[in-house]
Design a protein around this motif. Sequence first.
Motif, short mmCIF file in Angstrom:
data_model
loop_
_atom_site.label_atom_id
_atom_site.label_comp_id
_atom_site.label_asym_id
_atom_site.label_seq_id
_atom_site.Cartn_x
_atom_site.Cartn_y
_atom_site.Cartn_z
N PHE A 21 -3.96 30.85 -86.62
CA PHE A 21 -3.58 31.41 -87.92
C PHE A 21 -3.65 32.94 -87.85
O PHE A 21 -4.48 33.50 -87.14
CB PHE A 21 -4.54 30.94 -89.02
CG PHE A 21 -4.71 29.45 -89.11
CD1 PHE A 21 -3.62 28.62 -89.30
CD2 PHE A 21 -5.97 28.87 -88.99
CE1 PHE A 21 -3.77 27.23 -89.39
CE2 PHE A 21 -6.14 27.51 -89.08
CZ PHE A 21 -5.06 26.68 -89.28
N ALA A 80 -4.16 35.90 -90.68
CA ALA A 80 -4.43 36.27 -92.07
C ALA A 80 -4.22 37.77 -92.19
O ALA A 80 -4.76 38.54 -91.38
CB ALA A 80 -5.86 35.89 -92.46
N GLY A 91 -2.19 37.19 -97.01
CA GLY A 91 -1.10 36.34 -96.58
C GLY A 91 -1.48 35.59 -95.32
O GLY A 91 -2.44 35.94 -94.63
N ILE A 92 -0.72 34.53 -95.01
CA ILE A 92 -1.04 33.69 -93.86
C ILE A 92 0.21 33.29 -93.09
O ILE A 92 1.27 33.05 -93.67
CB ILE A 92 -1.80 32.41 -94.27
CG1 ILE A 92 -1.14 31.73 -95.49
CG2 ILE A 92 -3.27 32.70 -94.54
CD1 ILE A 92 -1.78 30.41 -95.89
N HIS A 93 0.05 33.25 -91.76
CA HIS A 93 0.98 32.57 -90.86
C HIS A 93 0.22 31.42 -90.22
O HIS A 93 -0.97 31.58 -89.88
CB HIS A 93 1.50 33.52 -89.77
CG HIS A 93 2.24 34.70 -90.30
ND1 HIS A 93 2.11 35.97 -89.78
CD2 HIS A 93 3.12 34.81 -91.33
CE1 HIS A 93 2.88 36.81 -90.44
NE2 HIS A 93 3.50 36.14 -91.39
N SER A 153 2.64 33.49 -98.55
CA SER A 153 3.14 33.11 -97.24
C SER A 153 4.65 33.15 -97.28
O SER A 153 5.24 33.07 -98.37
CB SER A 153 2.64 31.72 -96.85
OG SER A 153 2.96 31.41 -95.50
N GLU A 154 5.28 33.27 -96.11
CA GLU A 154 6.74 33.36 -96.07
C GLU A 154 7.28 32.50 -94.93
O GLU A 154 7.85 33.02 -93.97
CB GLU A 154 7.21 34.82 -95.93
CG GLU A 154 6.19 35.80 -95.38
CD GLU A 154 5.98 35.70 -93.88
OE1 GLU A 154 6.92 35.33 -93.17
OE2 GLU A 154 4.87 35.97 -93.42
N PRO A 155 7.13 31.15 -95.04
CA PRO A 155 7.72 30.29 -94.03
C PRO A 155 9.24 30.35 -94.08
O PRO A 155 9.82 30.78 -95.08
CB PRO A 155 7.22 28.90 -94.43
CG PRO A 155 7.00 29.00 -95.90
CD PRO A 155 6.51 30.40 -96.13
N MET A 180 2.52 22.84 -98.58
CA MET A 180 1.97 23.93 -99.36
C MET A 180 2.10 23.65 -100.85
O MET A 180 1.17 23.88 -101.63
CB MET A 180 2.64 25.25 -98.98
CG MET A 180 2.43 25.64 -97.51
SD MET A 180 3.24 27.19 -97.07
CE MET A 180 2.10 28.36 -97.79
#
Length: 359
Positions: free
Chosen positions: A230, A232, A252-254, A291-293, A304
């Motif tokens: 991950f 952050a 934010g997260i990937h 987040s921006e998937p 999510m």
Amino acid sequence: MTSSHTLPLPDGRRLTAGAEPGRVRLSIDGRPLLSAACEPMEGGVALIPDRPPGLPPGLPDPLSADAAWAAACWLFTRDPACRILVWRGIEPDPEALRSGLLLADGGGGAICRRDAFWQLPGPWLRGPGTTGYPAIAHGDGAHLCRPPKPAGELYRRFDPALGLWISLRSLDIDADLERFNRWQNNPRVLAFWQEGGDFLRHRAYLEGLAGDPHVQTLIGCFDDEPFAYFEAYWAKEDRIAPFCAPGDHDRGIHMLVGEEHHRGPHKVRSWLPALVHWLFLSDARTGRVVSEPRADNARMIGHMQSLGFLREREFDFPHKRAALMVLDRRDFFDRCPGLSEPSSTTAAHDKSVRMKDSP
């Protein structure tokens, strides 16, 4: 008939509950903490502790912070429908009132709210949070100075639904490079991350992030087995900032699940709430997680959304069409998804889909 159940705690202690109709008894490592009558009520439970021997008549029972915490931990973890505990006829410990674990009700008792309990850092947060770090700007005035990134284990919680520990630790480049390289070159991951390459490229990638104050690299573990990577980040210093109007402390997260045997909705239900929980605990000023998937990653977006993220809109990055996913702090703690055992219906549904293809 009395039944006994034990919940392991991150600090090595074991919380044991002996339950029978209308009563609960709690102890930690064999040390009795509480014996109380329980009365179901709408949205929660009313608790009336047994009077200690020798307490003069007419005086309220003293309720220790440890006993109040143990009752909240047990009841809020075991029952997702339990939102409030009402303590009757007690004198709450001032420490419990100062921390927000208990709120005085003005009528000879106190209440404990689920949304407040899960915002308390201990013992899930394994090191000090950054709350209180001064909000000071860099020389350009546009971005904040960020605190030093924590190292080692950052979060740990036992998931009774899975019977596993879920934990987060900081990434160690030397120890984790091989698995990071293997995960990034997995065709499933490569399709979304587009970060395939050799060890040299991936070492340079991770070293770059290690030197970037706005990104924290993390390894997710089940029973201490690494399974996920991950990132952050502080949203205000990230490329997502123009698209989400972030607050000073929004994160934010990937997300990347690398080990195939740890994929599936039943695992996402554990690790995604843990990741978000850590973000909100590590700085109490964090108001949102974003987040921006990729906009076509329907499976991840669905996971999510099931945990409370809102799909606000789509936008274009240079390399992808992205979906802006937003989770508000109050919404997360109001629902506390994944922090309690699921209902039998949800558990049965999760079990039925474990063999299906999912992140």
